[in-house]
Scaffold this active site. Structure first.
Site, PDB file in Angstrom:
ATOM      1  N   VAL A   1       0.582  -1.254  -0.212  1.00  0.00           N
ATOM      2  CA  VAL A   1      -0.055  -0.488   0.084  1.00  0.00           C
ATOM      3  C   VAL A   1       0.762   1.519  -0.415  1.00  0.00           C
ATOM      4  O   VAL A   1       0.837   2.146  -1.037  1.00  0.00           O
ATOM      5  CB  VAL A   1      -1.068   0.482   1.062  1.00  0.00           C
ATOM      6  CG1 VAL A   1      -1.883   1.196   1.098  1.00  0.00           C
ATOM      7  CG2 VAL A   1      -1.571  -1.259   0.883  1.00  0.00           C
ATOM      8  N   TYR A   2       2.090   0.952   0.704  1.00  0.00           N
ATOM      9  CA  TYR A   2       3.099   2.508   0.865  1.00  0.00           C
ATOM     10  C   TYR A   2       3.545   2.656  -0.289  1.00  0.00           C
ATOM     11  O   TYR A   2       3.592   3.583  -1.116  1.00  0.00           O
ATOM     12  CB  TYR A   2       3.880   2.382   1.902  1.00  0.00           C
ATOM     13  CG  TYR A   2       4.860   3.443   2.424  1.00  0.00           C
ATOM     14  CD1 TYR A   2       4.219   4.537   2.713  1.00  0.00           C
ATOM     15  CD2 TYR A   2       6.156   3.129   1.676  1.00  0.00           C
ATOM     16  CE1 TYR A   2       5.234   5.546   3.371  1.00  0.00           C
ATOM     17  CE2 TYR A   2       6.719   4.477   1.786  1.00  0.00           C
ATOM     18  CZ  TYR A   2       6.450   5.423   2.353  1.00  0.00           C
ATOM     19  OH  TYR A   2       7.394   6.431   2.676  1.00  0.00           O
ATOM     20  N   SER A   3       3.852   1.387  -0.955  1.00  0.00           N
ATOM     21  CA  SER A   3       4.723   1.844  -2.467  1.00  0.00           C
ATOM     22  C   SER A   3       3.438   2.474  -3.200  1.00  0.00           C
ATOM     23  O   SER A   3       4.039   3.020  -3.989  1.00  0.00           O
ATOM     24  CB  SER A   3       4.784   0.643  -2.719  1.00  0.00           C
ATOM     25  OG  SER A   3       5.980   0.085  -1.934  1.00  0.00           O
TER      26      SER A   3
END
Length: 242
Positions: free
Chosen positions: A152-154
């Site tokens: 999700v962060y990526s």
């Protein structure tokens, strides 16, 4: 880097700690007045007391739409102009996607993507009218390489890289420069959410950098001649393997 930003006003989101604070202190050392945007009122008051008139506190909860919308008005009321926006505030979740919650995903994407777009949207009319400005977004090396333990962060940082490069091309004709700084792992509160084993290995191998080293890259971007845009700087610990 004495007085290279003399007479300029910067606004930095997430300015009370980490990269935001290091960036603020670097800009103040270069002569800028810096509007410190954060929701931590106590930390903002302490920084204003420490740094004096160059540090201008502005309490905003970026995840509250009404509060977020006050960014430009708050900056202009307190400082009269805006030359630099460092859209730095963000959050992190890692691990397997099945281990997180929809609410956590929403919060991270709202802060890492939607808030940045809203902040840029709010300041660009002012910068276009003045015919000058700098916008820097804190992205991540995770926006250049899909990291399997932080999907999700990526994804949020890939979105930011696309947004930054689109806005760079929209705004360069108005004298407004747009770029991003993309650090590897930085010693900050965000690492508290890292998988414990990954954090242990990073510490043991020296694969972390300090916020000041990211702030140095930000200052490099800001102090280039106006005909030069640094579109993205990737700042990695030498021992970081990606």
């Amino acid at each position: 880097m004495a007085n290279e930003l003399e007479g300029k006003v910067a606004a930095i989101t997430g300015a009370a700690s980490g990269i935001g604070l290091a960036s603020a202190e670097a800009m103040m050392a270069a002569g800028a007045r810096v509007v410190l945007v954060d929701r931590d009122e106590r930390a903002l008051a302490a920084l204003a007391e420490k740094h004096g008139a160059a540090a201008i506190p502005l309490k905003i909860d970026l995840l509250d739409p009404a509060s977020c919308a006050t960014l430009l008005d708050g900056v202009l009321e307190k400082a009269g102009q805006l030359d630099i926006l460092h859209a730095n505030a963000g959050t992190y979740i890692g691990g397997d996607l099945t281990e997180t919650t929809p609410e956590t995903i929403d919060r991270m994407l709202n802060l890492n993507v939607n808030v940045v777009m809203k902040n840029v949207h709010s300041v660009i009319p002012h910068m276009i009218e003045r015919g000058t400005g700098d916008i820097i977004v804190t992205s991540s090396v995770a926006g250049h390489s899909a990291i399997p333990w932080e999907p999700v962060y990526s994804a949020s940082k890939w979105a930011m890289n696309s947004f930054v490069q689109a806005m760079r091309r929209q705004l360069n004709k108005h004298g407004v420069r747009v770029g991003s700084v993309s650090p590897g792992p930085v010693i900050s509160a965000l690492l508290a959410d890292w998988p414990e084993e990954n954090l242990r290995k990073a510490k043991e191998s020296g694969s972390l950098i300090e916020p000041k080293e990211v702030a140095d890259a930000v200052m490099f971007m800001l102090t280039r001649p106006r005909n030069v845009t640094i579109r993205d700087v990737v700042v990695l610990p030498t021992n970081f393997d990606i």
